[in-house]
Design a protein around this motif. Structure first.
Motif, PDB file in Angstrom:
ATOM      1  N   GLY A  24     -16.121  -7.779 -13.465  1.00 42.51           N
ATOM      2  CA  GLY A  24     -15.577  -9.264 -13.918  1.00 42.51           C
ATOM      3  C   GLY A  24     -15.345 -10.326 -12.827  1.00 42.51           C
ATOM      4  O   GLY A  24     -15.369  -9.834 -11.595  1.00 42.51           O
ATOM      5  N   ILE A  25     -15.124 -11.435 -13.111  1.00 45.52           N
ATOM      6  CA  ILE A  25     -14.903 -12.382 -12.057  1.00 45.52           C
ATOM      7  C   ILE A  25     -13.676 -13.057 -12.293  1.00 45.52           C
ATOM      8  O   ILE A  25     -12.979 -13.268 -13.364  1.00 45.52           O
ATOM      9  CB  ILE A  25     -15.826 -13.724 -12.133  1.00 45.52           C
ATOM     10  N   ARG A  26     -12.796 -13.137 -11.123  1.00 49.50           N
ATOM     11  CA  ARG A  26     -11.439 -13.833 -11.196  1.00 49.50           C
ATOM     12  C   ARG A  26     -11.469 -15.208 -11.064  1.00 49.50           C
ATOM     13  O   ARG A  26     -12.145 -15.721 -10.074  1.00 49.50           O
ATOM     14  CB  ARG A  26     -10.617 -13.039 -10.025  1.00 49.50           C
ATOM     15  N   ILE A  27     -10.831 -15.930 -11.812  1.00 49.83           N
ATOM     16  CA  ILE A  27     -11.217 -17.415 -11.766  1.00 49.83           C
ATOM     17  C   ILE A  27      -9.681 -18.045 -11.676  1.00 49.83           C
ATOM     18  O   ILE A  27      -8.832 -18.150 -12.588  1.00 49.83           O
ATOM     19  CB  ILE A  27     -11.703 -18.053 -13.068  1.00 49.83           C
ATOM     20  N   LYS A  28      -9.237 -18.025 -10.550  1.00 54.22           N
ATOM     21  CA  LYS A  28      -7.781 -18.382  -9.957  1.00 54.22           C
ATOM     22  C   LYS A  28      -7.319 -19.575  -9.536  1.00 54.22           C
ATOM     23  O   LYS A  28      -6.405 -20.283  -9.475  1.00 54.22           O
ATOM     24  CB  LYS A  28      -7.325 -17.203  -8.907  1.00 54.22           C
ATOM     25  N   SER A  29      -8.569 -20.699  -9.396  1.00 54.09           N
ATOM     26  CA  SER A  29      -8.308 -22.054  -9.016  1.00 54.09           C
ATOM     27  C   SER A  29      -9.651 -22.668  -9.564  1.00 54.09           C
ATOM     28  O   SER A  29     -10.639 -22.193  -9.600  1.00 54.09           O
ATOM     29  CB  SER A  29      -8.192 -22.042  -7.625  1.00 54.09           C
ATOM     30  N   PRO A  30      -9.416 -23.969  -9.741  1.00 52.40           N
ATOM     31  CA  PRO A  30     -10.535 -24.809 -10.541  1.00 52.40           C
ATOM     32  C   PRO A  30     -11.334 -25.274  -9.421  1.00 52.40           C
ATOM     33  O   PRO A  30     -11.181 -25.315  -8.232  1.00 52.40           O
ATOM     34  CB  PRO A  30      -9.864 -26.025 -10.705  1.00 52.40           C
ATOM     35  N   GLY A  31     -12.831 -24.926  -9.775  1.00 54.22           N
ATOM     36  CA  GLY A  31     -13.891 -25.659  -8.612  1.00 54.22           C
ATOM     37  C   GLY A  31     -14.680 -24.484  -8.158  1.00 54.22           C
ATOM     38  O   GLY A  31     -15.755 -24.870  -7.581  1.00 54.22           O
ATOM     39  N   LEU A  32     -14.108 -23.421  -8.477  1.00 52.99           N
ATOM     40  CA  LEU A  32     -14.867 -22.066  -7.670  1.00 52.99           C
ATOM     41  C   LEU A  32     -15.990 -22.004  -8.481  1.00 52.99           C
ATOM     42  O   LEU A  32     -16.455 -22.206  -9.781  1.00 52.99           O
ATOM     43  CB  LEU A  32     -13.944 -20.880  -7.630  1.00 52.99           C
ATOM     44  N   PRO A  33     -17.115 -21.506  -7.729  1.00 49.56           N
ATOM     45  CA  PRO A  33     -18.577 -21.043  -8.564  1.00 49.56           C
ATOM     46  C   PRO A  33     -18.180 -19.992  -9.600  1.00 49.56           C
ATOM     47  O   PRO A  33     -17.238 -19.093  -9.249  1.00 49.56           O
ATOM     48  CB  PRO A  33     -19.273 -20.696  -7.537  1.00 49.56           C
ATOM     49  N   GLY A  34     -19.086 -20.295 -10.750  1.00 49.34           N
ATOM     50  CA  GLY A  34     -18.709 -18.923 -11.531  1.00 49.34           C
ATOM     51  C   GLY A  34     -19.735 -17.672 -11.214  1.00 49.34           C
ATOM     52  O   GLY A  34     -20.066 -17.447 -10.061  1.00 49.34           O
ATOM     53  N   ALA A  35     -19.648 -16.806 -12.359  1.00 51.31           N
ATOM     54  CA  ALA A  35     -20.090 -15.488 -11.951  1.00 51.31           C
ATOM     55  C   ALA A  35     -21.855 -15.313 -11.612  1.00 51.31           C
ATOM     56  O   ALA A  35     -22.097 -14.803 -10.501  1.00 51.31           O
ATOM     57  CB  ALA A  35     -20.153 -14.772 -13.350  1.00 51.31           C
ATOM     58  N   VAL A  36     -22.647 -16.477 -12.209  1.00 54.69           N
ATOM     59  CA  VAL A  36     -24.023 -16.494 -11.812  1.00 54.69           C
ATOM     60  C   VAL A  36     -24.217 -16.878 -10.440  1.00 54.69           C
ATOM     61  O   VAL A  36     -24.978 -16.161  -9.550  1.00 54.69           O
ATOM     62  CB  VAL A  36     -24.748 -17.382 -12.920  1.00 54.69           C
ATOM     63  N   THR A  37     -23.504 -18.003 -10.061  1.00 54.75           N
ATOM     64  CA  THR A  37     -23.665 -18.385  -8.645  1.00 54.75           C
ATOM     65  C   THR A  37     -23.061 -17.454  -7.684  1.00 54.75           C
ATOM     66  O   THR A  37     -23.630 -17.313  -6.778  1.00 54.75           O
ATOM     67  CB  THR A  37     -22.722 -19.618  -8.479  1.00 54.75           C
ATOM     68  N   SER A  38     -21.877 -16.603  -8.005  1.00 52.02           N
ATOM     69  CA  SER A  38     -21.080 -16.021  -6.999  1.00 52.02           C
ATOM     70  C   SER A  38     -22.302 -14.590  -6.796  1.00 52.02           C
ATOM     71  O   SER A  38     -22.349 -14.153  -5.672  1.00 52.02           O
ATOM     72  CB  SER A  38     -19.815 -15.435  -7.479  1.00 52.02           C
ATOM     73  N   ILE A  39     -22.529 -14.120  -8.121  1.00 56.51           N
ATOM     74  CA  ILE A  39     -23.518 -12.843  -7.719  1.00 56.51           C
ATOM     75  C   ILE A  39     -24.967 -13.379  -7.198  1.00 56.51           C
ATOM     76  O   ILE A  39     -25.383 -12.466  -6.300  1.00 56.51           O
ATOM     77  CB  ILE A  39     -23.755 -12.490  -9.295  1.00 56.51           C
ATOM     78  N   SER A  40     -25.548 -14.538  -7.616  1.00 59.60           N
ATOM     79  CA  SER A  40     -26.524 -15.038  -6.511  1.00 59.60           C
ATOM     80  C   SER A  40     -26.306 -15.150  -5.415  1.00 59.60           C
ATOM     81  O   SER A  40     -27.317 -14.649  -4.435  1.00 59.60           O
ATOM     82  CB  SER A  40     -27.122 -16.257  -7.262  1.00 59.60           C
ATOM     83  N   GLN A  41     -25.216 -15.726  -4.908  1.00 60.58           N
ATOM     84  CA  GLN A  41     -25.156 -15.785  -3.413  1.00 60.58           C
ATOM     85  C   GLN A  41     -24.894 -14.649  -2.794  1.00 60.58           C
ATOM     86  O   GLN A  41     -25.302 -14.491  -1.654  1.00 60.58           O
ATOM     87  CB  GLN A  41     -23.777 -17.116  -3.149  1.00 60.58           C
ATOM     88  N   HIS A  42     -24.236 -13.786  -3.429  1.00 56.93           N
ATOM     89  CA  HIS A  42     -23.864 -12.299  -2.681  1.00 56.93           C
ATOM     90  C   HIS A  42     -25.000 -11.542  -2.563  1.00 56.93           C
ATOM     91  O   HIS A  42     -25.283 -10.932  -1.558  1.00 56.93           O
ATOM     92  CB  HIS A  42     -22.962 -11.409  -3.825  1.00 56.93           C
ATOM     93  N   SER A  43     -25.983 -11.820  -3.696  1.00 57.44           N
ATOM     94  CA  SER A  43     -27.518 -10.925  -3.524  1.00 57.44           C
ATOM     95  C   SER A  43     -28.401 -11.749  -2.922  1.00 57.44           C
ATOM     96  O   SER A  43     -29.583 -11.489  -3.400  1.00 57.44           O
ATOM     97  CB  SER A  43     -27.569 -10.196  -4.928  1.00 57.44           C
ATOM     98  N   PHE A  44     -28.245 -12.835  -2.443  1.00 49.62           N
ATOM     99  CA  PHE A  44     -29.446 -13.816  -2.296  1.00 49.62           C
ATOM    100  C   PHE A  44     -30.565 -13.268  -1.656  1.00 49.62           C
ATOM    101  O   PHE A  44     -31.733 -13.289  -2.075  1.00 49.62           O
ATOM    102  CB  PHE A  44     -28.752 -15.082  -1.324  1.00 49.62           C
TER     103      PHE A  44
END
Length: 173
Positions: A24-44
Motif C-alpha cells: 500500500g501507499i501512505r498518503i500523509k499530505s496533499p499533493g504527493l504523487p499517487g501509487a501509479v506515479t510513485s511505483i513508476s518513478q521508483h521502477s523507471f
C-alpha cells in the motif's frame, strides 16, 4: 514488513514459500504523487529497459490505455513536470490522511484458506496504527470476487469511473 515514509509491503510465508502479499501507499499530505506515479518513478529504469528490449510492449492495450500516465512519468523523470501537485488552501483543509491499498494477492494453490482476509486485516491494522482514519483502493469493476470480498469486509463503493471502482473504509466513529 517493508515500511517507508510512502509505502508498506508485507507477505505471508508457509513452509518457506510466499503464499500471499500486500502493498500500500501512505498518503500523509496533499499533493504527493499517487501509487501509479510513485511505483513508476521508483521502477523507471526497469520500465525503460523493458521497452528498449521489447518495444512492442508500448502497443500493448494496457499501456495504450495508460499513455497519459506514461507521458507524465517521462516528463517528471526529465524534470519538465513537478512531482508534487500544487495544493490550494481549500484542498489543504479538506485533506484526510489515508492509506491506499495498491496490491493484494494470494498464490493460486493457497487460495481459499483465508490468506487474503488476513492480508486485508493486517493492512487495515497497520493503517490504524499509523494514525489514519481512512483506507481506500481501486479495483476493476469486472473483478466481482474482489468487490464481494471488500464489501464483506466493510469497504464501501465511493465512485465508479469506466472500468474502475473506488472503494473506501472509514475507521473514525
Amino acid at each position: 514488513y517493508i515500511v517507508s515514509d510512502r509505502g508498506v509491503m508485507f507477505h505471508i510465508e508457509v513452509n518457506g514459500r510466499l503464499v500471499a502479499y500486500c502493498g500500500g501507499i501512505r498518503i500523509k499530505s496533499p499533493g504527493l504523487p499517487g501509487a501509479v506515479t510513485s511505483i513508476s518513478q521508483h521502477s523507471f529504469w526497469v520500465f525503460m529497459f523493458a521497452y528498449v528490449k521489447k518495444p512492442w510492449l508500448m502497443l500493448h492495450p494496457e499501456n495504450l490505455k495508460r499513455w497519459r500516465y506514461i507521458l507524465r512519468n517521462l516528463l517528471i523523470r526529465s524534470g519538465l513536470k513537478r512531482v508534487e501537485a500544487k495544493v490550494s488552501s481549500e484542498q489543504q483543509k479538506a485533506f484526510r490522511s489515508s492509506w491506499g491499498l495498491v496490491v493484494i494477492g494470494v498464490t493460486p494453490e493457497a487460495q481459499g484458506r483465508g490468506h487474503g482476509g488476513k492480508m486485508l486485516f493486517e493492512f487495515e491494522r497497520q493503517a490504524r496504527a499509523d494514525g489514519v482514519d481512512r483506507v481506500q483502493l481501486s479495483v476493476k469493476s469486472s473483478n466481482e470476487q474482489a468487490l464481494r470480498s471488500y464489501t464483506r469486509n466493510g469497504w464501501e463503493e465511493v465512485s465508479r469511473d469506466g472500468e474502475s471502482v473506488l472503494m473506501g473504509k472509514d475507521f473514525a466513529n
